[in-house]
Design an enzyme around this catalytic site. Structure first.
Site, mmCIF file in Angstrom:
data_model
loop_
_atom_site.group_PDB
_atom_site.id
_atom_site.type_symbol
_atom_site.label_atom_id
_atom_site.label_comp_id
_atom_site.label_asym_id
_atom_site.label_seq_id
_atom_site.Cartn_x
_atom_site.Cartn_y
_atom_site.Cartn_z
ATOM 1 N N HIS A 38 0.870 -1.182 0.000
ATOM 2 C CA HIS A 38 0.000 0.000 0.000
ATOM 3 C C HIS A 38 0.906 1.232 0.000
ATOM 4 C CE1 HIS A 38 -2.741 2.982 1.892
ATOM 5 N NE2 HIS A 38 -3.745 2.196 1.549
ATOM 6 N N ASP B 146 3.182 -4.405 8.045
ATOM 7 C CA ASP B 146 1.948 -3.621 7.958
ATOM 8 C C ASP B 146 0.782 -4.594 8.157
ATOM 9 O OD1 ASP B 146 -0.361 -2.376 7.134
ATOM 10 O OD2 ASP B 146 0.451 -1.586 5.261
ATOM 11 N N GLN C 284 -4.472 -5.076 7.106
ATOM 12 C CA GLN C 284 -5.487 -5.974 6.533
ATOM 13 C C GLN C 284 -5.454 -7.356 7.178
ATOM 14 O OE1 GLN C 284 -7.818 -5.037 4.524
ATOM 15 N NE2 GLN C 284 -7.039 -3.082 3.803
ATOM 16 N N LYS D 103 -10.340 -0.558 10.520
ATOM 17 C CA LYS D 103 -10.585 -1.786 9.740
ATOM 18 C C LYS D 103 -10.853 -2.960 10.679
ATOM 19 C CE LYS D 103 -7.352 -0.227 6.211
ATOM 20 N NZ LYS D 103 -8.054 0.317 5.055
ATOM 21 N N CYS E 21 -4.790 2.526 -3.603
ATOM 22 C CA CYS E 21 -3.526 3.034 -3.015
ATOM 23 C C CYS E 21 -2.393 2.048 -3.236
ATOM 24 C CB CYS E 21 -3.691 3.346 -1.532
ATOM 25 S SG CYS E 21 -4.881 4.618 -1.191
HETATM 26 N N1 PMP Z 1 -1.714 -0.497 4.663
HETATM 27 C C1 PMP Z 1 -2.691 -1.217 4.111
HETATM 28 C C2 PMP Z 1 -2.377 -2.603 3.587
HETATM 29 C C3 PMP Z 1 -3.984 -0.707 4.024
HETATM 30 O O1 PMP Z 1 -4.957 -1.412 3.448
HETATM 31 C C4 PMP Z 1 -4.250 0.586 4.538
HETATM 32 C C5 PMP Z 1 -5.634 1.209 4.459
HETATM 33 N N2 PMP Z 1 -6.243 1.115 3.222
HETATM 34 C C6 PMP Z 1 -3.193 1.296 5.124
HETATM 35 C C7 PMP Z 1 -1.954 0.727 5.169
HETATM 36 C C8 PMP Z 1 -3.384 2.662 5.687
HETATM 37 O O2 PMP Z 1 -4.218 2.632 6.808
HETATM 38 P P1 PMP Z 1 -4.750 4.000 7.450
HETATM 39 O O3 PMP Z 1 -5.290 4.807 6.303
HETATM 40 O O4 PMP Z 1 -5.833 3.565 8.370
HETATM 41 O O5 PMP Z 1 -3.613 4.654 8.118
#
Ligand code: PMP
Length: 418
Positions: free
Chosen positions: A135, A212, A215, A238, A376
């Site tokens: 991401h 990270d 998910q 999430k 993203c």
């Molecule tokens: N890493 C991953 C794999 C994600 O899916 C997301 C959220 N889409 C993020 C990081 C970022 O999370 P946040 O916007 O809640 O900081």
């Protein structure tokens, strides 16, 4: 697996998904006059009433700032807020609650490591190793600190199925790598990465590993000790909790060695104009008034998930994933992107001849919420040679009937666009 097969019915009976759905008020609403089918939980999850009520209760009965007052409300607010640190520590099996740093989400957690841990250690010629499936939150912070330090990014490859293979990753673990940053689960492909194996290899070479977990946390049991990583980031929204909540877990030795990232109130021991000394971890990294009610809500979310049992949730989700994957494979012109053997219920797909955004808009009019776009993850889109995908991402509150209804809606909109 078919919706009407005994195994899927058995799964639903054991799990009682209708009772679970009753805990999520929003799932009862309609969209464009149709019952909502929410398939965008990887974007943000819906919240059970227990979470909504805990936030409401906090503001009605407890609201005060944390750690700043000796009065009853201040103490109650502090203990409700700090209880979530204990719950998070247990949730990820952290050795100590002090190693859990509250952040606004994964993005802030990764930036904290990038600026406070990595940047002071990086020199020209050094590298940060990421993977093709990250991401942007696990790419851009590293690029920013690379730009400042003269270091560069290296990228571990994935295969066509969307799997990160251990051997090519290990080949890239050369002495120039100062940190590896890998997602536990891909937000686009659903792939579950072999973190324990990767971290073993990183450890052998003395390379710290950041994971990270955005998910992964809603689907898998997280055990940072068993994973063997150095840093683990996750995001509360999430995980059925409020937005603006998240966590960085890191090994104590790293946290003690890291300078503060934000300066301000609550993170100090003593402030003099000649110089300031800082509080111990975790408070050293938590400047200013935090999202107190949000973290109270996140605590309620963890209680809720633990109350059902992660294994039970995961069993239901895997049955949904098999059902959806099999049904979608039978749709003419539909291509699933991400066919890893180990997956959570996140399914990216394309339909030949139809634009992802058009399909998502038409599905919305059928009451079906799916995400369309690059999620993203531009470099991953480039790997697959596509600009965008549709993504159906499921949670334990979804049902086999919803998958059938989604497939029926997809068939209608596909015909409209054909
Ligand atoms: N890493 C991953 C794999 C994600 O899916 C997301 C959220 N889409 C993020 C990081 C970022 O999370 P946040 O916007 O809640 O900081």
């Amino acid at each position: 697996m078919n919706a009407s097969s005994p195994s899927s019915k058995g799964d639903q009976d054991a799990f009682d998904v209708e009772r679970i759905r009753g805990d999520f008020p929003l799932l009862a609403r309609t969209v464009h006059g149709k019952p909502l089918i929410y398939l965008d939980s990887a974007n943000t999850s819906q919240k059970p009433a227990a979470v909504i009520d805990s936030v409401d209760r906090f503001y009605r009965h407890t609201n005060a700032n944390v750690a700043r007052a000796v009065h009853a409300l201040g103490e109650e607010a502090t203990s409700a807020y700090e209880a979530t640190r204990d719950k998070l520590a247990r949730f990820i099996n952290a050795p100590s609650r002090d190693e859990v740093i509250f952040t606004s989400g994964t993005t802030q957690a990764i930036n904290l490591v990038a600026y406070s841990y990595a940047l002071p250690r990086l020199q020209p010629g050094d590298t940060i190793l990421v993977t093709q499936m990250e991401h942007h939150a696990n790419i851009v912070p590293w690029q920013l600190v690379c730009e400042r330090s003269g270091a560069t990014l290296k990228v571990a490859p994935i295969n066509e199925a969307g799997e990160l293979i251990v051997d090519p990753f290990v080949e890239l673990l050369t002495p120039d790598v100062k940190l590896a940053a890998v997602t536990h689960v891909s937000n686009v492909l659903g792939t579950i990465n072999p973190i324990s194996a990767l971290s073993r290899e990183c450890r052998k070479r003395g390379i710290p590993l950041l994971v990270d977990g955005s998910q992964a946390a809603p689907h898998l049991r997280i055990d940072v000790r068993a994973l063997g990583c150095d840093f683990y980031a996750l995001t509360g929204h999430k995980l059925f909790g409020p937005t603006g909540t998240g966590m960085l877990w890191a090994k104590r030795e790293h946290l003690n060695a890291m300078p503060p990232f934000f300066g301000g109130g609550e993170m100090i021991r003593e402030v003099k104009f000649e110089g300031t000394t800082f509080a111990d971890i975790p408070h050293k990294f938590e400047a200013g008034t935090p999202n107190i009610a949000g973290f109270v809500g996140l605590g309620a979310a963890l209680d809720y998930v633990n109350g059902i049992g992660l294994e039970k949730l995961a069993g239901h989700e895997q049955a949904l994933l098999s059902h959806a994957t099999e049904s979608m494979s039978n749709v003419p012109g539909l291509r699933i992107i991400g066919e890893a053997v180990e997956k959570v219920p996140v399914i990216s797909f394309l339909i030949e001849g139809a634009h992802a955004h058009d399909l998502a808009t038409l599905l919305d009019h059928e009451g079906v919420a799916v995400r369309s776009g690059h999620h993203c993850a531009h470099p991953l889109m480039q790997f697959y040679g596509v600009a965008a995908t549709l993504r159906a991402s499921l949670a334990f509150y979804n049902t086999h009937e919803e998958i059938d209804a989604f497939l029926a809606a997809l068939e209608r909109v596909r015909k409209l666009l054909a």
